[in-house]
Write a protein that holds these residues in place. Structure first.
Motif, PDB file in Angstrom:
ATOM      1  N   ASP A   1      33.089  18.489   2.268  1.00 60.95           N
ATOM      2  CA  ASP A   1      31.784  17.847   2.118  1.00 60.95           C
ATOM      3  C   ASP A   1      30.738  18.582   2.965  1.00 60.95           C
ATOM      4  OD1 ASP A   1      32.629  17.129   4.564  1.00 60.95           O
ATOM      5  OD2 ASP A   1      32.195  15.002   4.392  1.00 60.95           O
ATOM      6  N   SER A   2      29.510  18.121   2.887  1.00 59.03           N
ATOM      7  CA  SER A   2      28.424  18.807   3.586  1.00 59.03           C
ATOM      8  C   SER A   2      28.666  18.882   5.086  1.00 59.03           C
ATOM      9  CB  SER A   2      27.106  18.069   3.351  1.00 59.03           C
ATOM     10  OG  SER A   2      26.634  18.328   2.078  1.00 59.03           O
ATOM     11  N   PHE A   3      29.162  17.774   5.640  1.00 58.00           N
ATOM     12  CA  PHE A   3      29.332  17.759   7.088  1.00 58.00           C
ATOM     13  C   PHE A   3      30.402  18.759   7.516  1.00 58.00           C
ATOM     14  CE2 PHE A   3      30.922  15.969  11.120  1.00 58.00           C
ATOM     15  CZ  PHE A   3      29.739  16.043  11.833  1.00 58.00           C
ATOM     16  N   THR A   4      31.448  18.875   6.722  1.00 60.60           N
ATOM     17  CA  THR A   4      32.492  19.848   7.055  1.00 60.60           C
ATOM     18  C   THR A   4      31.935  21.262   7.020  1.00 60.60           C
ATOM     19  OG1 THR A   4      33.994  18.362   5.945  1.00 60.60           O
ATOM     20  CG2 THR A   4      34.866  20.484   6.549  1.00 60.60           C
ATOM     21  N   ARG A   5      31.101  21.524   6.007  1.00 60.19           N
ATOM     22  CA  ARG A   5      30.478  22.849   5.926  1.00 60.19           C
ATOM     23  C   ARG A   5      29.603  23.102   7.142  1.00 60.19           C
ATOM     24  NH1 ARG A   5      30.631  21.648   0.234  1.00 60.19           N
ATOM     25  NH2 ARG A   5      28.623  20.624   0.148  1.00 60.19           N
ATOM     26  N   TYR A   6      28.907  22.046   7.551  1.00 66.30           N
ATOM     27  CA  TYR A   6      28.055  22.153   8.741  1.00 66.30           C
ATOM     28  C   TYR A   6      28.892  22.463   9.981  1.00 66.30           C
ATOM     29  CZ  TYR A   6      25.383  20.418  12.735  1.00 66.30           C
ATOM     30  OH  TYR A   6      24.784  20.297  13.953  1.00 66.30           O
TER      31      TYR A   6
ATOM     32  N   ALA B   1      35.106  25.662   3.935  1.00 68.90           N
ATOM     33  CA  ALA B   1      35.115  24.221   4.220  1.00 68.90           C
ATOM     34  C   ALA B   1      35.922  23.466   3.178  1.00 68.90           C
ATOM     35  CB  ALA B   1      33.687  23.687   4.268  1.00 68.90           C
ATOM     36  N   SER B   2      36.185  24.111   2.033  1.00 70.51           N
ATOM     37  CA  SER B   2      37.043  23.490   1.020  1.00 70.51           C
ATOM     38  C   SER B   2      38.456  24.053   1.071  1.00 70.51           C
ATOM     39  CB  SER B   2      36.457  23.739  -0.381  1.00 70.51           C
ATOM     40  OG  SER B   2      35.167  23.202  -0.468  1.00 70.51           O
TER      41      SER B   2
END
Lengths: 285, 151
Positions: free
Chosen positions: A264-269, A234-235
């Motif tokens: 960010d968290s949402f991207t990881r999600y 995600a990064s």
């Protein structure tokens, strides 16, 4: 006669001192028993000191006295959500050292089992992520659908989570005659259910507010700290071991490594959700 | 770089170290004194740029402790295994690389905890899992009183 003073309350003028809060090791959101010593100022976290090892089980030490097939039974306890991959890692290591080539069929079976394991692990991740944010319904949705995969495992190897299915040189049993049909049925069913997951959680305003632009991890930090898996990707850190150092039948599986850059968290999600769809593609072949 | 190119490049670059083709990855054996300098060079030389430390482990050999670093370049996608032997087995000391690869901070604490290797200049070298009264359980001469299986 007393003098009255006008008191003005302004939230940005309130000064608080920094203080230490102990979080865990048995805190509901520290899955897997983790203790964090947190230095706070109001709601701002200034420093975290993690204390790990509350469930360290000394597996390396135990392995010294055990034979290779015996070790298998310990490795799926390392992470009971990805038991099969841990089993397989030891098997591949032993096979590599002994220069043993496993049959083609074993490679395919292991790969399918890997993907099913990943999928059920993601299902559990999704449902507890919702639950930790206070959305308890997701927990029931996730666990309901996860049962189907666990049933498939149980039919083939007798275990639901700690599979013990791979052995150095092969797998413990052949797949159950129903296996193929049940996996195909499951994929068909779950494909329909995945949009429900999105409707329930992804678009939710509270969920968005609490994940979007929260917990930013830069590409440099991801590499420097060795953050792999979907969190690293995600990064923008291309680290999919199935692509870079493919094992078992992965060289033959046609799939894309999903990358994102926002971190960010949402991207990881979102990346994990996209991975779920990816798994179908891998399983369909 | 392919393993052969990497082998040639490393041999040219590091004259003091011993470079050999290993079974799976190229191996580079460095002297304990050169460890930190070599690490910085491995990371910062553009042709090598080993920026990702994906495994750091300690091995207990009869004469010395060995620390093994698995390094990958996320840019070039080549892998090297760096090894270093400590001078003394009973009181092993080696320089930290946690200022080069941050993730080493925790890995070195683990190696210190389980094998008793001290990492010079480490900013926070405390035991990771066990308390201070324990011995170093992964050393081969460690006696486990509770163990039933002996081999």
């Amino acid at each position: 006669m007393s003098e009255t003073k006008e008191i003005i309350i302004s939230t940005d003028k309130i000064h608080t001192d920094q203080y230490l809060v102990n979080m865990g090791p048995q805190h509901p959101s520290t899955h897997g028993v983790l203790r964090l010593l947190v230095r706070l100022e109001g709601e701002i976290v200034h420093h975290i000191q993690p204390h790990v090892g509350y469930i360290h089980s000394g597996i390396e030490k135990m392995c010294e006295a055990l034979s290779y097939p015996q070790i298998i039974h310990l490795t799926d306890r390392m992470d009971y959500l990805s038991a099969h991959m841990n089993n397989e890692a030891v098997c591949l290591c032993v096979e590599n050292a002994l220069q043993v080539e496993v049959p083609e069929r074993v490679k395919y079976i292991r790969t399918i089992m890997d993907e099913l394991t990943r999928l059920q692990s993601h299902q559990l991740w999704w449902c507890v992520m919702g639950m930790d944010l206070g959305a308890l319904t997701t927990f029931f949705y996730g666990l309901r659908d996860r049962e189907h995969i666990l049933d498939i495992f149980e039919e083939t190897c007798g275990a639901r989570m700690t599979l013990n299915y791979s052995l150095p040189g092969g797998v413990m049993f052949d797949i159950h005659p129903n296996f193929q049909k049940r996996v195909k049925d499951f994929i068909k069913e779950f494909r329909k259910k995945l949009p429900e997951y999105d409707q329930l959680l992804t678009g939710n305003v509270i969920f968005q507010e609490r994940t979007n632009d929260i917990g930013y991890l830069s590409l440099e930090d991801a590499i420097a700290w060795g953050v792999t898996g979907p969190s690293g990707r995600a990064s923008g850190f291309s680290c999919d071991v199935r692509k870079h150092q493919p094992y078992s039948a992965y060289p033959l599986v046609d799939f894309q490594e999903k990358l994102d850059t926002k971190g960010d968290s949402f991207t990881r999600y979102r990346l994990r959700m996209r991975r779920c769809k990816n798994h179908f593609a891998s399983l369909n072949n | 770089m392919t393993n052969e190119e990497l082998l040639a490049c490393l041999t040219g670059e590091f004259s003091k170290a011993e470079v050999k083709p290993g079974k799976q990855y190229v191996e580079i054996m460095v002297n304990a004194a050169d460890l930190h300098e070599t690490s910085v060079q491995l990371k910062n030389t553009p042709a090598l740029s080993f920026d990702y430390l994906f495994c750091l482990s300690g091995v207990d050999f009869p004469e010395s402790m060995q620390i093994v670093y698995h390094l990958e370049s996320t840019h070039h996608r080549h892998i090297v295994v760096m090894k270093v032997n400590t001078a003394d087995r009973l009181d092993p000391k080696v320089d930290t690389v946690s200022d080069v690869w941050q993730t080493a901070k925790y890995h070195e604490r683990e190696v210190y905890d389980l094998l008793g290797v001290k990492f010079n200049n480490h900013t926070d070298l405390r035991r990771l899992f066990l308390d201070d009264t324990w011995g170093f359980p992964l050393r081969k001469d460690y006696k486990d009183e509770v163990r039933i299986v002996e081999r």
